[in-house]
Design a protein around this motif. Structure first.
Motif, mmCIF file in Angstrom:
data_model
loop_
_atom_site.group_PDB
_atom_site.id
_atom_site.type_symbol
_atom_site.label_atom_id
_atom_site.label_comp_id
_atom_site.label_asym_id
_atom_site.label_seq_id
_atom_site.Cartn_x
_atom_site.Cartn_y
_atom_site.Cartn_z
ATOM 1 N N ALA A 22 47.494 54.582 40.467
ATOM 2 C CA ALA A 22 48.724 53.891 40.074
ATOM 3 C C ALA A 22 48.765 53.567 38.588
ATOM 4 C CB ALA A 22 48.890 52.602 40.889
ATOM 5 N N PHE A 23 47.607 53.232 38.005
ATOM 6 C CA PHE A 23 47.597 52.716 36.631
ATOM 7 C C PHE A 23 46.695 53.489 35.679
ATOM 8 C CE2 PHE A 23 48.335 49.071 39.511
ATOM 9 C CZ PHE A 23 49.656 48.853 39.180
ATOM 10 N N ALA A 24 46.162 54.615 36.118
ATOM 11 C CA ALA A 24 45.280 55.439 35.290
ATOM 12 C C ALA A 24 44.056 54.670 34.800
ATOM 13 C CB ALA A 24 46.037 56.065 34.115
ATOM 14 N N LEU A 25 43.609 53.678 35.576
ATOM 15 C CA LEU A 25 42.374 52.981 35.247
ATOM 16 C C LEU A 25 41.207 53.891 35.607
ATOM 17 C CD1 LEU A 25 43.245 49.434 36.639
ATOM 18 C CD2 LEU A 25 43.372 50.229 34.273
ATOM 19 N N THR A 26 40.066 53.678 34.986
ATOM 20 C CA THR A 26 38.884 54.486 35.275
ATOM 21 C C THR A 26 37.758 53.579 35.751
ATOM 22 O OG1 THR A 26 38.119 54.348 32.987
ATOM 23 C CG2 THR A 26 39.483 56.250 33.567
ATOM 24 N N VAL A 27 36.881 54.142 36.568
ATOM 25 C CA VAL A 27 35.734 53.389 37.058
ATOM 26 C C VAL A 27 34.740 53.229 35.921
ATOM 27 C CG1 VAL A 27 33.792 53.396 38.669
ATOM 28 C CG2 VAL A 27 36.055 54.174 39.429
ATOM 29 N N GLY A 28 34.415 51.987 35.623
ATOM 30 C CA GLY A 28 33.399 51.701 34.620
ATOM 31 C C GLY A 28 32.026 51.699 35.267
ATOM 32 N N ARG A 29 31.822 50.734 36.163
ATOM 33 C CA ARG A 29 30.544 50.625 36.866
ATOM 34 C C ARG A 29 30.786 50.244 38.318
ATOM 35 N NH1 ARG A 29 27.800 46.113 33.281
ATOM 36 N NH2 ARG A 29 29.941 45.398 33.306
ATOM 37 N N ARG A 30 29.798 50.571 39.133
ATOM 38 C CA ARG A 30 29.788 50.140 40.532
ATOM 39 C C ARG A 30 28.606 49.204 40.694
ATOM 40 N NH1 ARG A 30 32.985 53.178 44.065
ATOM 41 N NH2 ARG A 30 33.983 54.923 43.022
ATOM 42 N N PHE A 31 28.856 48.104 41.352
ATOM 43 C CA PHE A 31 27.808 47.129 41.609
ATOM 44 C C PHE A 31 27.560 47.132 43.115
ATOM 45 C CE2 PHE A 31 30.085 45.884 37.821
ATOM 46 C CZ PHE A 31 29.063 45.627 36.918
ATOM 47 N N VAL A 35 31.557 46.091 44.920
ATOM 48 C CA VAL A 35 32.223 45.695 43.674
ATOM 49 C C VAL A 35 32.358 46.913 42.766
ATOM 50 C CG1 VAL A 35 32.138 44.220 41.621
ATOM 51 C CG2 VAL A 35 31.249 43.356 43.812
ATOM 52 N N VAL A 36 33.579 47.109 42.258
ATOM 53 C CA VAL A 36 33.851 48.199 41.319
ATOM 54 C C VAL A 36 34.538 47.609 40.094
ATOM 55 C CG1 VAL A 36 35.179 50.316 40.915
ATOM 56 C CG2 VAL A 36 34.005 49.979 43.088
ATOM 57 N N GLU A 37 34.080 48.010 38.929
ATOM 58 C CA GLU A 37 34.699 47.622 37.661
ATOM 59 C C GLU A 37 35.631 48.752 37.229
ATOM 60 O OE1 GLU A 37 32.777 46.127 33.583
ATOM 61 O OE2 GLU A 37 32.392 48.255 34.029
ATOM 62 N N LEU A 38 36.876 48.383 36.926
ATOM 63 C CA LEU A 38 37.850 49.352 36.432
ATOM 64 C C LEU A 38 38.196 49.025 34.991
ATOM 65 C CD1 LEU A 38 40.260 49.524 39.508
ATOM 66 C CD2 LEU A 38 38.355 51.052 38.951
ATOM 67 N N LEU A 39 38.321 50.055 34.188
ATOM 68 C CA LEU A 39 38.612 49.894 32.763
ATOM 69 C C LEU A 39 39.905 50.619 32.412
ATOM 70 C CD1 LEU A 39 34.994 50.604 31.475
ATOM 71 C CD2 LEU A 39 36.052 48.367 31.943
ATOM 72 N N PRO A 44 38.989 43.923 31.808
ATOM 73 C CA PRO A 44 38.463 44.703 32.924
ATOM 74 C C PRO A 44 38.910 44.126 34.263
ATOM 75 C CG PRO A 44 36.694 43.499 31.809
ATOM 76 C CD PRO A 44 37.954 43.243 31.050
ATOM 77 N N VAL A 45 39.041 45.006 35.237
ATOM 78 C CA VAL A 45 39.450 44.626 36.590
ATOM 79 C C VAL A 45 38.247 44.829 37.503
ATOM 80 C CG1 VAL A 45 40.975 45.190 38.519
ATOM 81 C CG2 VAL A 45 41.827 45.348 36.174
ATOM 82 N N TYR A 46 37.944 43.815 38.288
ATOM 83 C CA TYR A 46 36.862 43.913 39.264
ATOM 84 C C TYR A 46 37.461 43.858 40.662
ATOM 85 C CZ TYR A 46 33.775 43.361 35.349
ATOM 86 O OH TYR A 46 33.131 43.569 34.162
#
Length: 135
Positions: A22-31, A35-39, A44-46
């Motif tokens: 929807a927003f062209a965010l990319t996965v930064g890290r997975r915890f 938990v997924v970090e989006l950039l 940042p979005v968690y």
């Protein structure tokens, strides 16, 4: 200070698919698995896996149907109509179609997990246009 956006979801993989499409965010890290970090936004979005029925804020149970909250996301875009099309294709629900307002163009939607958000493109004056209408 730094701002982080945390969004509770029942299925982090489905939420990752939605927010990246929807927003062209990319996965930064997975915890781990939950938990997924989006950039891609200024903050940042968690995405946090929290199952429906578990206790959320106060004593209220989490539920993933459309709900009202006093806090929502306004996603500023260049083209509201194109952004609505993209969000709908990713699985968003349109609640109020795009309309012109004194400050720009806005549409109201919800993600597949019940969280509301607006897509907003500012006019040249932006929110300052509201000052003109109050005088």
């Amino acid at each position: 200070m730094t701002l982080l956006i945390n969004i509770d979801v029942p299925d982090v993989e489905a939420a990752t698919a939605f927010y990246t499409a929807a927003f062209a965010l990319t996965v930064g890290r997975r915890f781990g698995r939950d938990v997924v970090e989006l950039l891609g936004w200024p903050a940042p979005v968690y995405l946090l896996t929290k199952q429906a029925g578990t206790v959320g804020a106060g004593q209220d149970s989490r539920r993933y149907v459309r709900h009202w909250t006093p806090v929502h996301l306004d996603v500023v875009v260049d083209d509201v109509d194109a952004a609505v099309t993209r969000a709908l294709a990713a699985g968003a629900v349109l609640e109020a179609p795009a309309r012109d307002a004194p400050y720009g163009r806005i549409a109201m939607l919800a993600d597949p997990f019940g969280h509301g958000f607006c897509l907003l493109a500012f006019s040249a004056k932006g929110y300052d246009a509201l000052l003109d209408s109050n005088t």
